[in-house]
Design a protein around this motif. Structure first.
Motif, mmCIF file in Angstrom:
data_model
loop_
_atom_site.group_PDB
_atom_site.id
_atom_site.type_symbol
_atom_site.label_atom_id
_atom_site.label_comp_id
_atom_site.label_asym_id
_atom_site.label_seq_id
_atom_site.Cartn_x
_atom_site.Cartn_y
_atom_site.Cartn_z
ATOM 1 N N THR A 174 0.832 -1.203 0.000
ATOM 2 C CA THR A 174 0.000 0.000 0.000
ATOM 3 C C THR A 174 0.863 1.247 0.000
ATOM 4 O O THR A 174 0.357 2.359 -0.094
ATOM 5 N N GLN A 180 12.014 0.678 2.703
ATOM 6 C CA GLN A 180 12.895 1.181 3.774
ATOM 7 C C GLN A 180 13.369 0.012 4.626
ATOM 8 O O GLN A 180 14.556 -0.114 4.943
ATOM 9 N N PHE A 255 2.655 10.023 11.569
ATOM 10 C CA PHE A 255 2.811 8.748 10.859
ATOM 11 C C PHE A 255 3.390 7.767 11.876
ATOM 12 O O PHE A 255 4.218 8.168 12.708
ATOM 13 N N PHE A 257 5.553 5.513 11.553
ATOM 14 C CA PHE A 257 6.962 5.141 11.356
ATOM 15 C C PHE A 257 7.917 6.310 11.513
ATOM 16 O O PHE A 257 9.120 6.155 11.295
ATOM 17 N N SER A 292 6.462 13.171 5.835
ATOM 18 C CA SER A 292 7.876 12.995 6.156
ATOM 19 C C SER A 292 8.060 12.948 7.670
ATOM 20 O O SER A 292 7.107 13.149 8.432
ATOM 21 N N TRP A 315 10.690 10.215 3.793
ATOM 22 C CA TRP A 315 9.542 10.934 3.238
ATOM 23 C C TRP A 315 8.848 10.043 2.217
ATOM 24 O O TRP A 315 9.414 9.051 1.750
HETATM 25 N N1 DAH Z 1 3.895 5.830 3.467
HETATM 26 C C1 DAH Z 1 3.130 7.050 3.604
HETATM 27 C C2 DAH Z 1 1.822 6.920 2.830
HETATM 28 O O1 DAH Z 1 1.704 6.062 1.991
HETATM 29 C C3 DAH Z 1 3.909 8.232 3.086
HETATM 30 C C4 DAH Z 1 5.073 8.535 3.966
HETATM 31 C C5 DAH Z 1 4.920 9.455 5.002
HETATM 32 C C6 DAH Z 1 6.269 7.880 3.820
HETATM 33 C C7 DAH Z 1 5.964 9.732 5.830
HETATM 34 C C8 DAH Z 1 7.335 8.177 4.658
HETATM 35 C C9 DAH Z 1 7.160 9.109 5.687
HETATM 36 O O2 DAH Z 1 8.515 7.578 4.541
HETATM 37 O O3 DAH Z 1 8.208 9.362 6.491
HETATM 38 O O4 DAH Z 1 0.918 7.661 3.076
#
Ligand code: DAH
Length: 360
Positions: A174, A180, A255, A257, A292, A315
């Motif tokens: 998703t 990462q 977020f 993570f 991010s 990010w």
């Molecule tokens: N994975 C998140 C999404 O799909 C986007 C995202 C936000 C990725 C912050 C990141 C982060 O690496 O640090 O909505």
């Protein structure tokens, strides 16, 4: 040789010399050696000759046949060579002629946008990391600090695949964030990678497609802080959109993570849809563009990296979204409809180089 035979010989030779192409040559061959050719007729009539002449005339006829056959064949080779020479002379290439205009394909805006992203972050020292479209539940969620029953899972409209054994069902990723995890499991910091690739969510309207693309970044090192994150993303956004004074705002968010987490907004004009600082005709509005934050210590620990030694930021953003904003597109669906008119209009020349900082 009797008179009739030497007459045949001379006349055939004259006719061969007069034949200047293969058609005329073939007429001579048929008239001489063909089924009702002159030599064939003479051979046939041999039986009618008086017996005392037969042997001598037969031998003379055979010699004549051999020599005429050889001459006819030799003339054929001569004529073929002449025809080839004539053709080569006539078909000579003229390299000074301009090329004919030719239909060419174009680079899809998604591919082009991903190339631009890679060029800008590549110049900052990032490598490209990759992962599979089908991910385990752990990679896509748990390792990223989104455990089972975490409310963030509900936001993702996940496509699940059939479960294998007792493991949770695999998913169509998703987000690109599981890459990462894959990167941190595969190697030790320092790390500078970006991930550009397909992602999936069960969602479909003018600005959402069940398959879309994200760009993710991960930078780990000693002593990295929020300032590095901000500088990196400001440089990217101004370079990508080609607007040197594009306003960029960091807004506190959540977020699982990252901690702290920030959403990033850019300046635009709500009325005209134009990006940039506010001008005499308005602007001053903000548009959310990406997520991010500083990588959560628990995510680092999940990958065997000691958060006391290493910090970093990450990010994520939607490729379609930034492509639409850059090129003034309002509907995301045509990206995946393969309408040749749309592709011609929005596609990029395969010869146009990808600039690092277009216009900035
Ligand atoms: N994975 C998140 C999404 O799909 C986007 C995202 C936000 C990725 C912050 C990141 C982060 O690496 O640090 O909505």
């Amino acid at each position: 040789m009797t008179d009739d035979l030497s007459a045949l010989q001379h006349e055939t030779e004259a006719a061969l010399a007069a034949a200047t192409d293969l058609r005329a040559w073939d007429a001579v061959r048929v008239a001489t050696l063909g089924r009702s050719g002159r030599l064939t007729a003479l051979l046939r009539d041999l039986g009618k000759a008086p017996p005392e002449q037969r042997r001598e005339r037969g031998a003379a006829l055979n010699r004549l046949r051999d020599s005429l056959t050889a001459r006819i064949e030799a003339r054929r080779l001569e004529l073929e060579e002449e025809e080839l020479d004539a053709r080569l002379a006539a078909e000579r290439l003229d390299p000074t002629l301009p090329p004919r205009p030719r239909e060419t394909g174009s680079i899809h805006p998604i591919s082009r946008t991903m190339e631009e992203i890679a060029a800008i972050f590549g110049a900052m020292g990032c490598e490209i990391a990759e992962g599979p479209d089908i991910e385990s539940d752990w990679m896509n969620f748990s390792a990223l600090n989104i455990p089972a029953h975490h409310p963030a899972r509900a936001d993702h409209d996940t496509f699940y695949l059939p479960a294998q054994g007792n493991l949770p069902p695999p998913v169509l990723r998703t987000q690109t964030s599981p890459v990462q995890i894959r990167t941190m499991l595969a190697r030790q910091p320092p790390i500078r990678v970006i991930v550009v690739g397909r992602t999936y969510r069960a969602d479909h309207d003018a600005t959402h497609s069940p398959m879309f693309h994200q760009c993710e970044g991960l930078v780990l090192d000693r002593d990295l802080h929020l300032g590095h994150l901000k500088g990196t993303l400001i440089d990217f956004l101004r370079g990508f959109f080609g607007i040197a004074d594009l306003p960029v705002r960091f807004r506190s968010s959540y977020f699982p993570f990252t901690e702290p987490s920030m959403e990033v907004d850019i300046g635009w004009n709500r009325r005209t849809g134009e990006l940039g600082p506010s001008g005499p005709d308005g602007g001053g509005d903000w548009l959310e563009i990406l997520g991010s934050g500083m990588v959560h210590p628990r995510v680092l620990a999940n990958c065997g990296i000691d958060p006391r030694d290493w910090q970093g930021f990450a990010w994520g953003m939607g490729v379609e979204r930034i492509a639409m904003l850059k090129h003034g597109m309002t509907d995301l669906r045509p990206f995946f409809e393969s309408d040749i008119r749309w592709l011609r209009h929005y596609g990029f020349s395969s010869l146009a180089p990808t600039m690092l900082h277009e216009g900035a």
